[in-house]
Motif scaffolding. Structure first.
Motif, PDB file in Angstrom:
ATOM      1  N   ARG A 147     -57.571 112.083 -51.737  1.00 15.01           N
ATOM      2  CA  ARG A 147     -57.849 110.517 -51.137  1.00 15.01           C
ATOM      3  C   ARG A 147     -57.469 110.358 -49.364  1.00 15.01           C
ATOM      4  O   ARG A 147     -57.924 110.751 -49.091  1.00 15.01           O
ATOM      5  CB  ARG A 147     -58.120 109.480 -51.787  1.00 15.01           C
ATOM      6  CG  ARG A 147     -58.415 108.215 -51.132  1.00 15.01           C
ATOM      7  CD  ARG A 147     -58.225 107.152 -51.801  1.00 15.01           C
ATOM      8  NE  ARG A 147     -58.806 105.845 -50.831  1.00 15.01           N
ATOM      9  CZ  ARG A 147     -58.675 104.817 -51.626  1.00 15.01           C
ATOM     10  NH1 ARG A 147     -57.942 104.020 -52.503  1.00 15.01           N
ATOM     11  NH2 ARG A 147     -58.986 103.499 -50.784  1.00 15.01           N
ATOM     12  N   ASN A 151     -60.154 111.296 -46.044  1.00 14.94           N
ATOM     13  CA  ASN A 151     -59.886 109.237 -45.431  1.00 14.94           C
ATOM     14  C   ASN A 151     -59.842 110.057 -43.659  1.00 14.94           C
ATOM     15  O   ASN A 151     -60.126 110.855 -43.578  1.00 14.94           O
ATOM     16  CB  ASN A 151     -58.805 109.134 -46.174  1.00 14.94           C
ATOM     17  CG  ASN A 151     -58.969 107.234 -45.750  1.00 14.94           C
ATOM     18  OD1 ASN A 151     -60.246 106.391 -45.674  1.00 14.94           O
ATOM     19  ND2 ASN A 151     -58.375 106.508 -47.221  1.00 14.94           N
ATOM     20  N   ASP A 152     -60.224 108.416 -43.442  1.00 18.60           N
ATOM     21  CA  ASP A 152     -60.613 108.390 -42.091  1.00 18.60           C
ATOM     22  C   ASP A 152     -59.443 108.750 -41.458  1.00 18.60           C
ATOM     23  O   ASP A 152     -58.401 107.961 -42.229  1.00 18.60           O
ATOM     24  CB  ASP A 152     -61.207 107.251 -41.740  1.00 18.60           C
ATOM     25  CG  ASP A 152     -62.151 106.750 -41.907  1.00 18.60           C
ATOM     26  OD1 ASP A 152     -63.629 107.464 -41.714  1.00 18.60           O
ATOM     27  OD2 ASP A 152     -62.444 105.864 -42.451  1.00 18.60           O
ATOM     28  N   GLY A 164     -64.108 110.458 -42.409  1.00 21.02           N
ATOM     29  CA  GLY A 164     -63.906 110.400 -43.517  1.00 21.02           C
ATOM     30  C   GLY A 164     -64.785 110.459 -44.837  1.00 21.02           C
ATOM     31  O   GLY A 164     -65.595 109.588 -44.725  1.00 21.02           O
ATOM     32  N   ASN A 167     -65.203 107.007 -47.757  1.00 18.21           N
ATOM     33  CA  ASN A 167     -66.535 106.103 -46.851  1.00 18.21           C
ATOM     34  C   ASN A 167     -67.117 106.360 -46.031  1.00 18.21           C
ATOM     35  O   ASN A 167     -68.281 105.529 -46.077  1.00 18.21           O
ATOM     36  CB  ASN A 167     -64.973 105.865 -45.493  1.00 18.21           C
ATOM     37  CG  ASN A 167     -63.987 105.309 -45.766  1.00 18.21           C
ATOM     38  OD1 ASN A 167     -64.000 104.832 -47.152  1.00 18.21           O
ATOM     39  ND2 ASN A 167     -63.401 106.109 -45.172  1.00 18.21           N
TER      40      ASN A 167
END
Length: 316
Positions: A147, A151-152, A164, A167
């Motif tokens: 993750r 992710n961003d 990301g 998201n």
């Protein structure tokens, strides 16, 4: 020879003592077998069959874990199929994941197995290195690291500049699928064992006939490896329908964004242990069991047209 001697010689020998001695010994061996089997039998009854029976009963009840279950008949099933749009979104997400993850995982496992088969040095090291993700990938810690990567501001965002993935509704499911593809070690080892069983004479005969490497792969490797391909396909498909940990970690247990990673087992967990609708969750579990059984039956049915067993030619 006298009449007495003739009748004595024709008389069938009596063996009551030997038969009687064998029966108690046989019963003792049977009793010993049941003693050794009793842990497995007790485990199967207490930990599998009994919980399944209780789950089947609860699927026809309204049960919240705190109050006694009340019988509601088929209401959980009718609500599931006709009144719950999130249920169908979980079905769609799971099917999409299975269609993406399983073929990619098996294809990568086969490619790596083919590369390792002809490797002369370091085969054991690389085999262990490629197998390691299968041991670690199902853990929550690896899922959390995954993750963070997607992710961003994570590694993938910095390298590709795509933002990301976890998201973005269109990319979150792909991130979870790639985690499964990364765990290709188990089917790779099975493919490697199957490749080592293919007779070298078949490749030599194909080479003499002028077959290219691609033609040898299609005409020799794939047919001879088809039972192993079928085994891995069934095993990985069943596991894919039950995926939970990656989706839970990547979406923080919510199945987001926009229910794109709301896998079936994650929604089952939400209904049973978050919303305390254990009767509804039990109904979902039984539907999943029936679906996995149906998909497995279809795979076995279609395997007759593409799975080749070497001994079949000897029986004809």
């Amino acid at each position: 020879m006298t009449t007495t001697q003739t009748s004595a010689s024709l008389r069938r020998p009596e063996r009551p003592a030997a038969t009687g001695a064998r029966r108690p010994a046989g019963r003792r061996r049977e009793g010993a077998a049941w003693v050794f089997l009793s842990p497995w039998v007790l485990g199967a009854v207490l930990l599998t069959l009994l919980p399944m029976a209780v789950s089947l009963y609860l699927s026809f009840t309204d049960y919240d874990l705190f109050n006694p279950p009340s019988w509601v008949g088929l209401r959980n099933y009718t609500q599931m199929f006709t009144e719950d749009p999130r249920y169908w979104r979980s079905v769609a997400a799971t099917l999409t994941y299975v269609v993406i993850a399983v073929p990619l995982q098996l294809a990568l496992a086969l490619v790596v197995a083919l590369a390792l088969k002809n490797m002369k040095r370091g085969k054991g090291f690389y085999r262990s290195a490629f197998y390691a993700p299968s041991l670690l990938g199902a853990s929550m810690s690896i899922a959390l690291v995954w993750r963070a990567l997607f992710n961003d501001g994570g590694t993938v965002d910095n390298l590709l500049g795509t933002g990301g993935w976890v998201n973005r509704p269109g990319w979150a499911l792909l991130a979870v699928a790639l985690l499964t593809v990364w765990q290709f070690g188990a089917p790779m080892v099975i493919f490697l064992a199957g490749l080592q069983q293919i007779p070298a004479e078949l490749y030599e005969a194909a080479a003499v006939d002028g077959a290219s490497r691609w033609r040898r792969f299609l005409s020799v490797t794939v047919p001879m490896l088809s039972p192993v391909i079928f085994f891995n396909l069934v095993l990985q498909t069943i596991q894919a329908f039950q995926v939970f940990t990656p989706a839970f970690a990547v979406s923080a247990g919510k199945g987001g964004p926009a229910d794109s990673t709301l896998f079936y087992t994650l929604y089952l967990y939400d209904r049973g242990f978050v919303a305390s609708h254990m009767g509804y969750a039990s109904a979902m579990a039984w539907v999943l069991l029936l679906v996995i059984g149906a998909v497995t039956a279809v795979l076995f049915r279609t395997s007759r047209s593409w799975v080749f067993y070497a001994f079949e030619g000897d029986d004809r």
